[in-house]
Design a protein around this motif. Structure first.
Motif, PDB file in Angstrom:
ATOM      1  N   PRO A  90     -15.427  39.498 -17.745  1.00  0.00           N
ATOM      2  CA  PRO A  90     -15.074  38.094 -17.982  1.00  0.00           C
ATOM      3  C   PRO A  90     -13.654  37.727 -17.576  1.00  0.00           C
ATOM      4  O   PRO A  90     -13.377  36.561 -17.282  1.00  0.00           O
ATOM      5  CB  PRO A  90     -15.285  37.922 -19.491  1.00  0.00           C
ATOM      6  CG  PRO A  90     -15.238  39.301 -20.057  1.00  0.00           C
ATOM      7  CD  PRO A  90     -15.771  40.206 -18.992  1.00  0.00           C
ATOM      8  N   GLY A 126     -23.541  32.467 -16.929  1.00  0.00           N
ATOM      9  CA  GLY A 126     -22.487  31.704 -17.575  1.00  0.00           C
ATOM     10  C   GLY A 126     -22.201  30.459 -16.755  1.00  0.00           C
ATOM     11  O   GLY A 126     -21.692  30.550 -15.637  1.00  0.00           O
ATOM     12  N   THR A 149     -26.422  31.946 -20.979  1.00  0.00           N
ATOM     13  CA  THR A 149     -25.683  32.559 -22.083  1.00  0.00           C
ATOM     14  C   THR A 149     -24.598  31.666 -22.669  1.00  0.00           C
ATOM     15  O   THR A 149     -24.071  31.947 -23.744  1.00  0.00           O
ATOM     16  CB  THR A 149     -25.036  33.869 -21.616  1.00  0.00           C
ATOM     17  OG1 THR A 149     -24.232  33.603 -20.451  1.00  0.00           O
ATOM     18  CG2 THR A 149     -26.091  34.902 -21.265  1.00  0.00           C
ATOM     19  N   GLY A 150     -24.235  30.594 -21.948  1.00  0.00           N
ATOM     20  CA  GLY A 150     -23.155  29.724 -22.402  1.00  0.00           C
ATOM     21  C   GLY A 150     -22.226  29.392 -21.256  1.00  0.00           C
ATOM     22  O   GLY A 150     -22.637  29.388 -20.099  1.00  0.00           O
ATOM     23  N   SER A 154     -19.465  33.940 -19.956  1.00  0.00           N
ATOM     24  CA  SER A 154     -20.324  34.487 -21.008  1.00  0.00           C
ATOM     25  C   SER A 154     -21.409  35.388 -20.437  1.00  0.00           C
ATOM     26  O   SER A 154     -21.871  36.323 -21.108  1.00  0.00           O
ATOM     27  CB  SER A 154     -20.957  33.360 -21.831  1.00  0.00           C
ATOM     28  OG  SER A 154     -21.793  32.544 -21.026  1.00  0.00           O
ATOM     29  N   THR A 157     -19.845  38.767 -20.225  1.00  0.00           N
ATOM     30  CA  THR A 157     -19.746  39.374 -21.556  1.00  0.00           C
ATOM     31  C   THR A 157     -21.099  39.948 -21.977  1.00  0.00           C
ATOM     32  O   THR A 157     -21.181  41.069 -22.495  1.00  0.00           O
ATOM     33  CB  THR A 157     -19.273  38.351 -22.589  1.00  0.00           C
ATOM     34  OG1 THR A 157     -17.960  37.908 -22.244  1.00  0.00           O
ATOM     35  CG2 THR A 157     -19.253  38.938 -23.987  1.00  0.00           C
TER      36      THR A 157
END
Length: 296
Positions: A90, A126, A149-150, A154, A157
């Motif tokens: 990330p 992400g 995932t966001g 993310s 991560t």
């Protein structure tokens, strides 16, 4: 759609080929690749990929990915989207997201080479919801499942968390084999039991030959790659003041594997390292016992 694709390694090549077979025009670049499949068009330099509205990188590390995005792709048109599918962590994604000349999203993948060849790998994305929906059809040509995932970063991560579990599972399987063998069980019989037990995760099933017949089984995920990913995971854990004892133990074994010349062997060969460790310990114990006996 014209798609630029950087990185034709063991995972990247089948992924790019699936894009072409889905009807996209793929302009690919890899300095080590001279004869791509007929479905792909090979670029002479990475900067040529900037002609595409969307580019994808499947590169082995952060430095090579940063060099491509921040350097080679400087001449992209407004609205250009770059999808980082390699595992770079990330921090690299956060740095690249500040590049103003393009939009960066991260979509690292989970799965083996054979799964990439059948487009059955999973990707963790992400991005904003709108960006995710825009790139999802492209990702679906290469992957069986796409998880949003966001926000940007993310996905990376999530990939590190997955590979922390994978590294621990790899070592746990090796330790189980050693324990079974020590108790007199046939390793193939034990593995069959393991595969059908409560611990029989998909990984256990498709890694059987990597554990039991490594000399005749093609490498799927090399030690060096898993060690790199787990190192990134531990860096992330340190930044969040987390202690991950299982991951630390697995990392130590992977470090030993690197030191003993197994960097390019499959990750299942942590079993070899554990065998070596235990053989050395038995030798030390025997030597100590003999020395004690001689003094008496």
């Amino acid at each position: 759609m014209l798609i630029g694709f950087a990185g034709l390694g063991r995972m990247g090549l089948p992924m790019a080929t699936h894009l072409a077979r889905a009807g996209h025009t793929v302009l690919a670049y890899d300095p080590a690749f001279e004869q791509p499949p007929a479905e792909l068009t090979l670029a002479a330099a990475p900067g040529e990929l900037a002609a595409a509205p969307v580019t994808i990188s499947m590169l082995p590390d952060g430095p090579s990915t940063h060099s491509l995005v921040a350097g080679d792709l400087r001449a992209v048109a407004p609205g250009h989207v770059h999808v980082v599918m390699g595992t770079v962590g990330p921090d690299v994604i956060a740095e690249l997201s500040h590049e103003r000349h393009l939009t960066v999203i991260d979509a690292p993948v989970s799965g083996s080479v054979s799964m990439a060849e059948t487009a059955s790998i999973t990707t963790m994305v992400g991005a904003t919801p709108e960006q995710f929906e825009t790139v999802r059809p492209v990702l679906a040509a290469m992957t069986a499942a796409q998880f949003h995932t966001g926000p940007v970063g993310s996905g990376s991560t999530a990939k590190l968390a997955v590979n922390a579990v994978l590294a621990g599972l790899s070592q746990a399987v090796a330790e189980g084999i050693l324990l079974a063998e020590a108790g007199g069980l046939d390793s193939a019989t034990f593995y069959d039991i393991l595969r059908h037990s409560a611990a029989g995760a998909p990984y256990v099933g498709y890694k059987e030959q990597h554990y039991l017949a490594p000399d005749t089984t093609a490498v799927a995920a090399p030690v060096s790659l898993i060690r790199k990913d787990l190192g990134l995971a531990l860096d992330l854990a340190h930044r969040h003041r987390l202690t991950l004892p299982g991951s630390l133990a697995a990392f130590e074994v992977l470090e030993d594997a690197m030191a003993t010349g197994l960097a390019h062997a499959d990750m299942a060969q942590v079993l070899t390292v554990l065998r070596q460790r235990n053989a050395a310990r038995r030798h030390e114990t025997l030597s100590t016992t003999q020395q004690t006996g001689a003094r008496r």
